[in-house]
Design an enzyme around this catalytic site. Sequence first.
Site: not given
Ligand code: 5RP
Length: 238
Positions: A30-33, A87-89, A100, A108
């Site tokens: 999930s997320g934008s990546t 993805g990851a933060d 998250g 996830e």
């Molecule tokens: O853990 C996540 C969602 O729960 C996403 O993978 C994480 O926030 C990365 O998002 P983005 O690719 O938009 O930076």
Amino acid sequence: ATMAEEAKKLAAYAAVDNHVQNNQAVGVGSGSTIVYAVDRLAARVRQEKLNIVCVPTSFQARQLILQHSLALSDLDRHPQLDVAIDGADEVDADLTLIKGGGGCLTHEKIVASCAKHFIVIADYSRKDSKVLGQQWKKGVPIEVIPMAYVPVCRTIVRRFGGEAHLRMAVSKAGPVVTDNSNFLLDWKFDGAQNWREVNAAIKMIPGVVDTGLFVDMAERAYFGMEDGSVQVRDPAVA
Ligand SMILES: O=C(CO)[C@H](O)[C@H](O)COP(=O)(O)O
């Protein structure tokens, strides 16, 4: 596209090209990546006539899979995934992750745990750290059962320090509600922690569903870089 968006795309394409093959079940993060990874998956399915099924990690991922006309599956039908990409933060030197930011950490983590290979994709900006908290300042997301959020907040702060706050919604009054109808806490921790122990201890607090700490799960991270290259990180061999 901006530099960071280009970098997300580079990382996503590298992960899909190196880790997805015909006849696989693929976990979709999930997320934008991850949007770029699903674009690439769909293109490869069309071009190479791949036969793959996709298991989503969130409502968003499910929508992405459906919008791209990919084959949607679930863990009932595919409890063993060949690969999961997400993805990851923030990613530290050991490939311990904070996830998250988008609130989908529980699904996830379940999907990642069902995959033979769990691959992380990220851009160079703000995510590639030596230690967690170096760049990601919003804390560790923790999904909680709504009625328990106050005691869980207090227990975490008493035992591990820092501050924990209920995540509030932006275009709605009140808290963020997860895909599982739960709440989210963001725990802003102080300094270095033993993430394996902290993750296990927080998970044991009644009312906690799961944490956004992914310890010993990621097998590899791809970082899209500013100069158009892709950097690969594997965990250091202990
Ligand atoms: O853990 C996540 C969602 O729960 C996403 O993978 C994480 O926030 C990365 O998002 P983005 O690719 O938009 O930076």
